[in-house]
Scaffold this active site. Sequence first.
Site, PDB file in Angstrom:
ATOM      1  N   HIS A   1       1.394  -9.573   6.427  1.00  0.00           N
ATOM      2  CA  HIS A   1       1.771  -9.785   7.830  1.00  0.00           C
ATOM      3  C   HIS A   1       0.536 -10.113   8.665  1.00  0.00           C
ATOM      4  O   HIS A   1       0.524 -11.075   9.442  1.00  0.00           O
ATOM      5  CB  HIS A   1       2.424  -8.519   8.408  1.00  0.00           C
ATOM      6  CG  HIS A   1       3.817  -8.275   7.945  1.00  0.00           C
ATOM      7  ND1 HIS A   1       4.766  -9.263   7.845  1.00  0.00           N
ATOM      8  CD2 HIS A   1       4.436  -7.106   7.575  1.00  0.00           C
ATOM      9  CE1 HIS A   1       5.907  -8.743   7.433  1.00  0.00           C
ATOM     10  NE2 HIS A   1       5.733  -7.437   7.259  1.00  0.00           N
TER      11      HIS A   1
ATOM     12  N   GLU B   1       2.036  -5.174   4.155  1.00  0.00           N
ATOM     13  CA  GLU B   1       1.482  -5.114   5.510  1.00  0.00           C
ATOM     14  C   GLU B   1       0.279  -6.046   5.671  1.00  0.00           C
ATOM     15  O   GLU B   1       0.128  -6.706   6.711  1.00  0.00           O
ATOM     16  CB  GLU B   1       1.094  -3.681   5.855  1.00  0.00           C
ATOM     17  CG  GLU B   1       2.268  -2.725   5.990  1.00  0.00           C
ATOM     18  CD  GLU B   1       3.251  -3.149   7.073  1.00  0.00           C
ATOM     19  OE1 GLU B   1       2.834  -3.846   8.027  1.00  0.00           O
ATOM     20  OE2 GLU B   1       4.432  -2.804   6.963  1.00  0.00           O
TER      21      GLU B   1
END
Length: 229
Positions: A30, A27
């Site tokens: 990203h 995450e």
Amino acid sequence: MMSGLGETIAQIAVWALPVLLAVTLHEAAHGYVAWIRGDDTAKKAGRLSLNPMVHIDPFGTIVLPLLLIVLTGFAFGYAKPVPVDVRRLHNPRRDMILVALAGPGTNLALAFLGAGLLPFAVAIGGGFGNWAVQMLHVMVFFNCLIAIFNMLPIPPLDGGRVAVGLLPYDLARPYAKLERYGFFIVIGGLFLLPMLSRELGLGFDPARSLLLVPSQWLYDGILSVLRLG
């Protein structure tokens, strides 16, 4: 009873760090790539941090993996999705592909890192060395699994976002609308359908064909490339 509890604790000790690293860095990657490409939404939300606490989803990062370890001896999990405002990216369609690929790309890098550390863990020996070897093997396999799972071409998974970015506008628009149903498609196709198939004696298991078998191939391939197989 104590033996079973001890085995469960041992499983958690082996799986906890790889799962936490895989979903957290996935995450964070990203958000970092989105920030580079012009969207600071994740940065403002404090999601560029490598601190696992800001990425942990109580169910997906803690409860689900623990339940699966207890029930199956195998873990799967996810972190809170990083917020990305596609409109703020320099080139929304192209940059969203880069943002989407950053997560699975990071998992592949972690898989190679885990494999590269294996000889050092073997050399340590003893109880700690044995734990480290098991943990690193899990790190390689779990990151392969997460990378392949997220590259399934189903929005909102990363593979779905890549597909939306590559498809012509006329196809991308309706395909992107699948995102509202994506969670149900994944749960139904990979988890509920195999359960129903087993009950009916059909032996149809998409999760094995689409995830476990390719993950094992990738795991074996990485160890082979590094001559560790």
